[in-house]
Design a protein around this motif. Structure first.
Motif, PDB file in Angstrom:
ATOM      1  N   ASP A 271       0.799  -1.224   0.000  1.00 16.64           N
ATOM      2  CA  ASP A 271       0.000   0.000   0.000  1.00 16.64           C
ATOM      3  C   ASP A 271       0.835   1.279   0.000  1.00 16.64           C
ATOM      4  OD1 ASP A 271      -2.444  -1.398   0.064  1.00 16.64           O
ATOM      5  OD2 ASP A 271      -2.313  -1.625   2.236  1.00 16.64           O
ATOM      6  N   ALA A 272       2.029   1.203   0.610  1.00  9.50           N
ATOM      7  CA  ALA A 272       2.782   2.440   0.839  1.00  9.50           C
ATOM      8  C   ALA A 272       4.152   2.480   0.166  1.00  9.50           C
ATOM      9  CB  ALA A 272       2.958   2.654   2.344  1.00  9.50           C
ATOM     10  N   GLY A 273       4.708   1.349  -0.188  1.00 14.21           N
ATOM     11  CA  GLY A 273       6.037   1.362  -0.795  1.00 14.21           C
ATOM     12  C   GLY A 273       7.137   1.417   0.248  1.00 14.21           C
ATOM     13  N   ARG A 274       7.555   2.621   0.607  1.00 13.39           N
ATOM     14  CA  ARG A 274       8.634   2.779   1.583  1.00 13.39           C
ATOM     15  C   ARG A 274       8.094   2.610   2.998  1.00 13.39           C
ATOM     16  NH1 ARG A 274      12.013   8.362   2.930  1.00 13.39           N
ATOM     17  NH2 ARG A 274      13.293   7.494   4.618  1.00 13.39           N
ATOM     18  N   VAL A 275       8.726   1.710   3.749  1.00 15.02           N
ATOM     19  CA  VAL A 275       8.274   1.415   5.104  1.00 15.02           C
ATOM     20  C   VAL A 275       9.487   1.362   6.032  1.00 15.02           C
ATOM     21  CG1 VAL A 275       7.123  -0.245   6.609  1.00 15.02           C
ATOM     22  CG2 VAL A 275       6.271   0.117   4.280  1.00 15.02           C
ATOM     23  N   GLU A 276       9.364   2.012   7.166  1.00 16.46           N
ATOM     24  CA  GLU A 276      10.416   2.003   8.191  1.00 16.46           C
ATOM     25  C   GLU A 276      10.084   0.933   9.230  1.00 16.46           C
ATOM     26  OE1 GLU A 276      12.525   5.167  11.324  1.00 16.46           O
ATOM     27  OE2 GLU A 276      10.626   5.656  10.325  1.00 16.46           O
ATOM     28  N   GLU A 277      11.067   0.046   9.511  1.00 21.75           N
ATOM     29  CA  GLU A 277      10.853  -1.028  10.479  1.00 21.75           C
ATOM     30  C   GLU A 277      11.678  -0.792  11.735  1.00 21.75           C
ATOM     31  OE1 GLU A 277      10.601  -5.140   8.779  1.00 21.75           O
ATOM     32  OE2 GLU A 277      11.473  -4.143   7.034  1.00 21.75           O
ATOM     33  N   PHE A 278      11.260  -1.442  12.817  1.00 23.26           N
ATOM     34  CA  PHE A 278      11.930  -1.304  14.103  1.00 23.26           C
ATOM     35  C   PHE A 278      12.190  -2.680  14.704  1.00 23.26           C
ATOM     36  CE2 PHE A 278       9.266   2.341  13.255  1.00 23.26           C
ATOM     37  CZ  PHE A 278      10.101   3.418  13.518  1.00 23.26           C
ATOM     38  N   ALA A 279      13.255  -2.772  15.508  1.00 19.69           N
ATOM     39  CA  ALA A 279      13.642  -4.060  16.089  1.00 19.69           C
ATOM     40  C   ALA A 279      13.278  -4.172  17.568  1.00 19.69           C
ATOM     41  CB  ALA A 279      15.156  -4.278  15.917  1.00 19.69           C
ATOM     42  N   GLU A 280      12.659  -3.164  18.145  1.00 20.07           N
ATOM     43  CA  GLU A 280      12.307  -3.213  19.568  1.00 20.07           C
ATOM     44  C   GLU A 280      11.283  -4.316  19.822  1.00 20.07           C
ATOM     45  OE1 GLU A 280      14.354   0.508  18.964  1.00 20.07           O
ATOM     46  OE2 GLU A 280      12.778  -0.521  17.851  1.00 20.07           O
ATOM     47  N   PHE A 281      11.409  -4.960  20.982  1.00 14.17           N
ATOM     48  CA  PHE A 281      10.541  -6.098  21.258  1.00 14.17           C
ATOM     49  C   PHE A 281      10.422  -6.363  22.756  1.00 14.17           C
ATOM     50  CE2 PHE A 281      14.863  -7.599  21.263  1.00 14.17           C
ATOM     51  CZ  PHE A 281      14.913  -8.599  22.221  1.00 14.17           C
ATOM     52  N   ARG A 282       9.407  -7.159  23.114  1.00 11.50           N
ATOM     53  CA  ARG A 282       9.280  -7.747  24.448  1.00 11.50           C
ATOM     54  C   ARG A 282       9.526  -9.240  24.312  1.00 11.50           C
ATOM     55  NH1 ARG A 282       4.434  -4.956  24.281  1.00 11.50           N
ATOM     56  NH2 ARG A 282       3.314  -6.951  24.156  1.00 11.50           N
ATOM     57  N   LEU A 283      10.044  -9.831  25.392  1.00  6.48           N
ATOM     58  CA  LEU A 283      10.378 -11.257  25.329  1.00  6.48           C
ATOM     59  C   LEU A 283       9.870 -11.967  26.577  1.00  6.48           C
ATOM     60  CD1 LEU A 283      11.892 -13.480  23.756  1.00  6.48           C
ATOM     61  CD2 LEU A 283      13.930 -12.888  25.068  1.00  6.48           C
ATOM     62  N   ARG A 284       9.163 -13.055  26.350  1.00 11.20           N
ATOM     63  CA  ARG A 284       8.709 -13.904  27.461  1.00 11.20           C
ATOM     64  C   ARG A 284       9.404 -15.263  27.338  1.00 11.20           C
ATOM     65  NH1 ARG A 284       3.848 -14.014  26.286  1.00 11.20           N
ATOM     66  NH2 ARG A 284       3.449 -16.156  25.624  1.00 11.20           N
ATOM     67  N   LYS A 285      10.055 -15.693  28.417  1.00 19.94           N
ATOM     68  CA  LYS A 285      10.808 -16.938  28.404  1.00 19.94           C
ATOM     69  C   LYS A 285      10.098 -17.993  29.247  1.00 19.94           C
ATOM     70  CE  LYS A 285      15.191 -14.393  28.041  1.00 19.94           C
ATOM     71  NZ  LYS A 285      16.512 -14.122  28.677  1.00 19.94           N
ATOM     72  N   THR A 286      10.039 -19.201  28.709  1.00 14.11           N
ATOM     73  CA  THR A 286       9.395 -20.307  29.406  1.00 14.11           C
ATOM     74  C   THR A 286      10.271 -21.551  29.290  1.00 14.11           C
ATOM     75  OG1 THR A 286       7.231 -19.432  28.746  1.00 14.11           O
ATOM     76  CG2 THR A 286       7.291 -21.691  29.598  1.00 14.11           C
ATOM     77  N   ILE A 287      10.487 -22.245  30.383  1.00 10.56           N
ATOM     78  CA  ILE A 287      11.221 -23.504  30.333  1.00 10.56           C
ATOM     79  C   ILE A 287      10.243 -24.622  29.971  1.00 10.56           C
ATOM     80  CG2 ILE A 287      12.553 -25.203  31.651  1.00 10.56           C
ATOM     81  CD1 ILE A 287      13.662 -22.933  33.320  1.00 10.56           C
TER      82      ILE A 287
ATOM     83  N   ILE B 184      24.994 -19.102  31.006  1.00 10.81           N
ATOM     84  CA  ILE B 184      24.238 -18.975  29.765  1.00 10.81           C
ATOM     85  C   ILE B 184      22.869 -19.621  29.903  1.00 10.81           C
ATOM     86  CG2 ILE B 184      24.170 -19.646  27.330  1.00 10.81           C
ATOM     87  CD1 ILE B 184      27.254 -19.483  27.342  1.00 10.81           C
ATOM     88  N   LEU B 185      22.852 -20.802  30.499  1.00  7.64           N
ATOM     89  CA  LEU B 185      21.578 -21.496  30.705  1.00  7.64           C
ATOM     90  C   LEU B 185      20.652 -20.723  31.631  1.00  7.64           C
ATOM     91  CD1 LEU B 185      22.988 -25.111  31.050  1.00  7.64           C
ATOM     92  CD2 LEU B 185      21.500 -24.291  29.208  1.00  7.64           C
ATOM     93  N   SER B 186      21.231 -20.083  32.624  1.00  7.33           N
ATOM     94  CA  SER B 186      20.425 -19.288  33.551  1.00  7.33           C
ATOM     95  C   SER B 186      19.791 -18.099  32.839  1.00  7.33           C
ATOM     96  CB  SER B 186      21.298 -18.798  34.710  1.00  7.33           C
ATOM     97  OG  SER B 186      20.569 -17.988  35.594  1.00  7.33           O
ATOM     98  N   ARG B 187      20.552 -17.462  31.957  1.00  9.60           N
ATOM     99  CA  ARG B 187      20.012 -16.301  31.215  1.00  9.60           C
ATOM    100  C   ARG B 187      18.967 -16.737  30.203  1.00  9.60           C
ATOM    101  NH1 ARG B 187      25.536 -14.281  31.816  1.00  9.60           N
ATOM    102  NH2 ARG B 187      26.155 -15.403  29.926  1.00  9.60           N
ATOM    103  N   ALA B 188      19.009 -17.970  29.764  1.00 10.15           N
ATOM    104  CA  ALA B 188      18.074 -18.444  28.743  1.00 10.15           C
ATOM    105  C   ALA B 188      16.667 -18.612  29.285  1.00 10.15           C
ATOM    106  CB  ALA B 188      18.561 -19.768  28.164  1.00 10.15           C
ATOM    107  N   GLY B 189      16.556 -18.828  30.601  1.00  8.98           N
ATOM    108  CA  GLY B 189      15.246 -19.071  31.182  1.00  8.98           C
ATOM    109  C   GLY B 189      14.675 -17.849  31.863  1.00  8.98           C
ATOM    110  N   PRO B 190      13.472 -17.993  32.421  1.00 10.31           N
ATOM    111  CA  PRO B 190      12.816 -16.861  33.077  1.00 10.31           C
ATOM    112  C   PRO B 190      13.488 -16.487  34.394  1.00 10.31           C
ATOM    113  CG  PRO B 190      11.519 -18.855  33.308  1.00 10.31           C
ATOM    114  CD  PRO B 190      12.653 -19.192  32.390  1.00 10.31           C
TER     115      PRO B 190
END
Length: 208
Positions: free
Chosen positions: A104-120, A202-208
């Motif tokens: 619909d618009a042609g030129r589009v600006e994207e963003f990488a900001e996000f929320r993350l939920r981690k579950t084991i 690393i494993l500790s950071r991977a989980g909630p």
């Protein structure tokens, strides 16, 4: 018994893509952002629907077509209800539909900001030696996989590159430069941590 920790990361982009359009009031090209509101017009049994965007510098609006001249009988009830009630969740999905917006618009600006939920999903038999990450993407994002891993696991991009070069990171689906491409829904990343001295951290950071 498995020595693999299986986690799920659910990624939710937080900033909708913005079309760049010619603004009549500003007399130049400006980024427009979604207002979170829709417009629904009826012409007999046919409907037009738009998602309303506003110029980032003034109050000018742009109506992004959702559909035009669609017979009411051809519209599913969930969509019709969402339009009639300005359903936030439904509107958000439309706003993050980057492919439709580009049409619909042609030129589009994207963003990488996000929320993350981690579950084991599955703990490992000690000592854990492998980490498997199941990625659940609620909406399309330009966030690159290597950036996500670097931020959330505390790994430098150089170290991620070494793990990749030595075959200790694998991905499904795989492909050339997969780590440097945007995250995809249902992607899986497996990391062999058997020889990593900081694997517990690393494993500790991977989980909630």
């Amino acid at each position: 018994m498995s020595h693999t920790v299986l986690v799920q990361w659910t990624i939710t982009p937080t900033i909708a893509p913005r079309p760049w359009l010619a603004c009549n009031r500003c007399r130049t090209t400006r980024p427009f952002q979604t207002s979170g509101k829709t417009r629904l017009n009826a012409n007999g049994r046919r409907l037009d629907a738009w998602l309303i965007y506003r110029c980032g510098s003034c109050d000018s609006t742009w109506n992004r077509p959702i559909f035009e001249r669609r017979h009411v009988g051809d519209i599913d009830q969930a969509t019709l209800h969402a339009l009639q009630n300005n359903d936030d969740g439904w509107i958000e999905k439309v706003a993050f539909d980057i492919d439709g917006l580009r049409r619909d618009a042609g030129r589009v600006e994207e963003f990488a900001e996000f929320r993350l939920r981690k579950t084991i999903l599955k703990a490992a038999v000690e000592p854990a030696q492998h980490l498997e990450i199941a990625l659940n993407l609620e909406m399309k994002t330009m966030l690159r996989t290597e950036r996500l891993l670097s931020m959330e696991l505390g790994l430098s991009r150089k170290r991620i590159a070494v793990l990749e070069q030595t075959g200790r990171i694998s991905m499904t689906p795989s492909g050339k430069n997969a780590l440097r491409r945007p995250v995809k829904d249902e992607m899986r990343v497996t990391i062999d941590l058997a020889s990593e001295a900081d694997r517990n951290a690393i494993l500790s950071r991977a989980g909630p």
